[in-house]
Design a protein around this motif. Sequence first.
Motif, PDB file in Angstrom:
ATOM      1  N   HIS A 179      10.948 -38.177 -16.693  1.00  0.00           N
ATOM      2  CA  HIS A 179      11.391 -39.392 -16.876  1.00  0.00           C
ATOM      3  C   HIS A 179      11.834 -40.049 -18.152  1.00  0.00           C
ATOM      4  CE1 HIS A 179      11.312 -43.696 -15.172  1.00  0.00           C
ATOM      5  NE2 HIS A 179      10.849 -43.856 -16.738  1.00  0.00           N
ATOM      6  N   ARG A 180      11.215 -39.395 -19.178  1.00  0.00           N
ATOM      7  CA  ARG A 180      11.667 -39.591 -20.676  1.00  0.00           C
ATOM      8  C   ARG A 180      13.006 -39.441 -20.868  1.00  0.00           C
ATOM      9  NH1 ARG A 180       6.220 -37.828 -21.853  1.00  0.00           N
ATOM     10  NH2 ARG A 180       7.584 -36.017 -23.007  1.00  0.00           N
ATOM     11  N   LYS A 181      13.223 -38.021 -20.600  1.00  0.00           N
ATOM     12  CA  LYS A 181      14.499 -37.556 -20.875  1.00  0.00           C
ATOM     13  C   LYS A 181      15.609 -37.651 -19.777  1.00  0.00           C
ATOM     14  CE  LYS A 181      12.560 -33.742 -23.709  1.00  0.00           C
ATOM     15  NZ  LYS A 181      12.578 -32.242 -23.933  1.00  0.00           N
ATOM     16  N   ASN A 182      15.167 -38.333 -18.794  1.00  0.00           N
ATOM     17  CA  ASN A 182      16.165 -38.757 -17.493  1.00  0.00           C
ATOM     18  C   ASN A 182      16.781 -37.425 -17.048  1.00  0.00           C
ATOM     19  OD1 ASN A 182      17.311 -40.482 -15.664  1.00  0.00           O
ATOM     20  ND2 ASN A 182      19.009 -40.897 -17.162  1.00  0.00           N
ATOM     21  N   GLU A 183      15.992 -36.494 -17.071  1.00  0.00           N
ATOM     22  CA  GLU A 183      16.412 -35.260 -16.223  1.00  0.00           C
ATOM     23  C   GLU A 183      15.562 -34.551 -15.739  1.00  0.00           C
ATOM     24  OE1 GLU A 183      15.619 -32.383 -19.942  1.00  0.00           O
ATOM     25  OE2 GLU A 183      17.657 -33.044 -19.839  1.00  0.00           O
ATOM     26  N   GLY A 184      15.875 -33.858 -14.444  1.00  0.00           N
ATOM     27  CA  GLY A 184      14.830 -33.352 -13.906  1.00  0.00           C
ATOM     28  C   GLY A 184      14.024 -34.105 -12.836  1.00  0.00           C
ATOM     29  N   PHE A 185      13.169 -33.620 -12.160  1.00  0.00           N
ATOM     30  CA  PHE A 185      12.390 -34.383 -10.831  1.00  0.00           C
ATOM     31  C   PHE A 185      11.068 -34.930 -11.503  1.00  0.00           C
ATOM     32  CE2 PHE A 185      14.158 -30.799  -8.525  1.00  0.00           C
ATOM     33  CZ  PHE A 185      15.434 -31.380  -8.149  1.00  0.00           C
ATOM     34  N   PHE A 194       1.077 -28.107  -5.559  1.00  0.00           N
ATOM     35  CA  PHE A 194       1.819 -27.039  -5.039  1.00  0.00           C
ATOM     36  C   PHE A 194       1.390 -25.393  -5.396  1.00  0.00           C
ATOM     37  CE2 PHE A 194       4.355 -30.866  -4.907  1.00  0.00           C
ATOM     38  CZ  PHE A 194       4.911 -30.675  -3.588  1.00  0.00           C
ATOM     39  N   THR A 195       1.609 -24.540  -4.690  1.00  0.00           N
ATOM     40  CA  THR A 195       1.326 -23.347  -4.983  1.00  0.00           C
ATOM     41  C   THR A 195       2.281 -22.379  -5.836  1.00  0.00           C
ATOM     42  OG1 THR A 195       2.241 -22.297  -2.946  1.00  0.00           O
ATOM     43  CG2 THR A 195      -0.141 -23.239  -2.922  1.00  0.00           C
ATOM     44  N   LYS A 196       1.861 -21.499  -6.458  1.00  0.00           N
ATOM     45  CA  LYS A 196       2.809 -20.660  -7.191  1.00  0.00           C
ATOM     46  C   LYS A 196       3.863 -20.167  -6.285  1.00  0.00           C
ATOM     47  CE  LYS A 196      -0.279 -19.180 -11.044  1.00  0.00           C
ATOM     48  NZ  LYS A 196      -0.939 -18.074 -11.533  1.00  0.00           N
ATOM     49  N   GLY A 197       3.562 -19.641  -5.112  1.00  0.00           N
ATOM     50  CA  GLY A 197       4.529 -18.987  -4.166  1.00  0.00           C
ATOM     51  C   GLY A 197       5.622 -19.851  -3.896  1.00  0.00           C
ATOM     52  N   GLN A 198       5.416 -21.193  -3.885  1.00  0.00           N
ATOM     53  CA  GLN A 198       6.431 -22.133  -3.632  1.00  0.00           C
ATOM     54  C   GLN A 198       7.349 -22.424  -4.726  1.00  0.00           C
ATOM     55  OE1 GLN A 198       3.360 -25.311  -2.316  1.00  0.00           O
ATOM     56  NE2 GLN A 198       4.283 -25.282  -0.364  1.00  0.00           N
ATOM     57  N   CYS A 199       6.681 -22.550  -5.765  1.00  0.00           N
ATOM     58  CA  CYS A 199       7.291 -22.996  -7.195  1.00  0.00           C
ATOM     59  C   CYS A 199       8.148 -21.842  -7.848  1.00  0.00           C
ATOM     60  CB  CYS A 199       6.490 -23.876  -8.150  1.00  0.00           C
ATOM     61  SG  CYS A 199       5.849 -25.131  -7.606  1.00  0.00           S
ATOM     62  N   GLN A 200       7.438 -20.681  -7.850  1.00  0.00           N
ATOM     63  CA  GLN A 200       8.255 -19.772  -8.733  1.00  0.00           C
ATOM     64  C   GLN A 200       9.499 -19.171  -8.141  1.00  0.00           C
ATOM     65  OE1 GLN A 200       5.224 -16.375  -8.963  1.00  0.00           O
ATOM     66  NE2 GLN A 200       4.385 -17.560 -10.892  1.00  0.00           N
ATOM     67  N   PRO A 201       9.952 -18.979  -6.903  1.00  0.00           N
ATOM     68  CA  PRO A 201      11.132 -18.654  -6.491  1.00  0.00           C
ATOM     69  C   PRO A 201      12.069 -19.879  -6.332  1.00  0.00           C
ATOM     70  CG  PRO A 201       9.712 -18.426  -4.621  1.00  0.00           C
ATOM     71  CD  PRO A 201       8.908 -19.029  -5.811  1.00  0.00           C
ATOM     72  N   CYS A 202      11.687 -21.186  -6.696  1.00  0.00           N
ATOM     73  CA  CYS A 202      12.465 -22.258  -6.542  1.00  0.00           C
ATOM     74  C   CYS A 202      13.584 -22.034  -7.680  1.00  0.00           C
ATOM     75  CB  CYS A 202      11.697 -23.277  -6.558  1.00  0.00           C
ATOM     76  SG  CYS A 202      12.767 -24.949  -6.489  1.00  0.00           S
ATOM     77  N   PRO A 203      14.946 -22.420  -7.071  1.00  0.00           N
ATOM     78  CA  PRO A 203      16.189 -22.420  -7.926  1.00  0.00           C
ATOM     79  C   PRO A 203      15.920 -23.673  -9.029  1.00  0.00           C
ATOM     80  CG  PRO A 203      16.760 -23.018  -5.927  1.00  0.00           C
ATOM     81  CD  PRO A 203      15.362 -22.559  -5.745  1.00  0.00           C
ATOM     82  N   ASP A 204      15.553 -24.591  -8.538  1.00  0.00           N
ATOM     83  CA  ASP A 204      15.546 -25.871  -9.468  1.00  0.00           C
ATOM     84  C   ASP A 204      13.904 -26.010 -10.338  1.00  0.00           C
ATOM     85  OD1 ASP A 204      17.606 -26.995  -8.929  1.00  0.00           O
ATOM     86  OD2 ASP A 204      16.990 -27.887  -6.983  1.00  0.00           O
ATOM     87  N   ARG A 241      13.798 -27.573 -13.635  1.00  0.00           N
ATOM     88  CA  ARG A 241      14.159 -29.154 -13.769  1.00  0.00           C
ATOM     89  C   ARG A 241      12.851 -29.725 -13.346  1.00  0.00           C
ATOM     90  NH1 ARG A 241      18.916 -30.773  -9.973  1.00  0.00           N
ATOM     91  NH2 ARG A 241      18.349 -32.727 -10.669  1.00  0.00           N
ATOM     92  N   CYS A 242      11.914 -29.005 -12.724  1.00  0.00           N
ATOM     93  CA  CYS A 242      10.602 -29.794 -12.067  1.00  0.00           C
ATOM     94  C   CYS A 242       9.294 -29.260 -13.180  1.00  0.00           C
ATOM     95  CB  CYS A 242      10.319 -28.694 -10.905  1.00  0.00           C
ATOM     96  SG  CYS A 242       9.056 -29.778 -10.052  1.00  0.00           S
ATOM     97  N   THR A 243       9.274 -28.096 -13.717  1.00  0.00           N
ATOM     98  CA  THR A 243       7.878 -27.929 -14.477  1.00  0.00           C
ATOM     99  C   THR A 243       8.405 -26.917 -15.859  1.00  0.00           C
ATOM    100  OG1 THR A 243       5.771 -27.120 -14.636  1.00  0.00           O
ATOM    101  CG2 THR A 243       7.341 -25.821 -13.121  1.00  0.00           C
TER     102      THR A 243
END
Length: 480
Positions: free
Chosen positions: A363-369, A413-423, A426-428
């Motif tokens: 939110h501070r940088k106005n980028e990502g989710f 959320f789990t690592k299995g959900q987040c690690q393969p995510c292309p975004d 922008r999330c973490t």
Amino acid sequence: MLGQRLHALAFLEHGTRRPHIAGVPAHPTRYRAVQQARNTAGDPGRRTESLRFQPRDRGDTYGQTFDAVFEAEEMEILYAPGLELDDPGFHHSVLTDFRERLTHDDRADRLLDLALARLKEAGLVAERTTQRTDSTHVLAAVRDLTRLELVTEAVRAAREEVARTAGPLLVGLVDEDWGRRYGRPVRLGKNPTRPKTRILAAGDNAHRLLGHLHRQGQAIGPTHRPEALRQIVVQNYYRDAVGRLCWRTAEEGGLSPSSVAVVSPTTSRRATCGTGTSSAGRGFAAHLTKTCAAGSVNVITDVATNDGQALPGIRTRLARRGLLPAEHLVDAGYTSLVHLERAAREHQVTVTGPLPGNPTRQHRKNEGFDRDDFDIDFDLRQVTCPQGQVSQGWNGPYPTSSPTAAPLIVARFTKGQCQPCPDRPRCTNSREGARNVGFPRGHHQGVRPSTRHAPLPLPRPVQGRRATCTHGHRREHRVV
């Protein structure tokens, strides 16, 4: 017409508006004024026993003998200023005694209560209208003392007050050395000679004075200078393991944060603004509440001088006066989910103002989710991310460190959900971890966004989110 100037000595009873002409001499003197005062006080038709005050101007015609006539009737002499307030010769210190009397026993609040009651009877103010609260920084009229000067001046101020009000209590304590050390204001500067000796001597004398007053049974009131001395000693000294008096530092004993530190030797009231152990400006935050309904007179309904937790106290006083608003406009310094919900639950007041900023990096940088990009379902107790992944954990609510912040629920959320995510970038920022999302508990959420705006502008222009809470439900929408 006589063609000459005459001087009339007149007394006016404020309660009955009945005048008493004591005399009309062509050449007034102090002797004549005293004699006329005696005649007036001895007049059987005048009920002096019901009178408490005798205001008079500062003319040369009067003197101590004139005042003694009315003091013998147990009346207090009040001296009226002899100049207009805007006269170059008028000094503000003339009103010091009046201001001092207003600070005792909540007299200022009682005076405001009386004025508002009269205005309410006249129909100029009413309950369940629109009011707004603004704050401003009021600088304190105190000199910026070093810590050693503060302790030394506090000892001197406390000694002078006790000597003035209960002089015999100091017998056996004050000696010639005390007279040399505390007989006049202290000006040491930043680099005094023998600082360690001065520090220990000032602390020892402060403890001796406070201990002596305690043994004598002298009550220390919250506004008395001995109470200020006690608090100043606590914030600057501590006792080590063997009971020795030690000077506080950031490394040893710790320093008081500026938000709670006493900075004046004559009052125990806090007078700082800032965070940490330093202060950008010593003073108070004054909170002013006034009516602002369209087509009505703007009237101040409450004045408070305290910290950012002023909103509950403001509503309590407004409820006592029968002037609770239907809508309360505030700025970002007052809004929190706790305050929004509490105002609606306890007083049925709609609080409107900008929400505090989202502290997340996105939110501070106005980028990502950021948090607002996630879909929260309180019925199913799950959160859906922008890529469609559903959270696998729902924990909390957990209390926060801030008293004005609502407890947070954390969706995981789990690592299995987040690690393969292309975004993922922008999330973490975590290379291996997964995203967690924190948000307030359910009864603050779940209401659809509203496009309702306040009928009048907010205290100052804002960009971001505005929140209103009506009867326990929170509504949020974006303001541009």
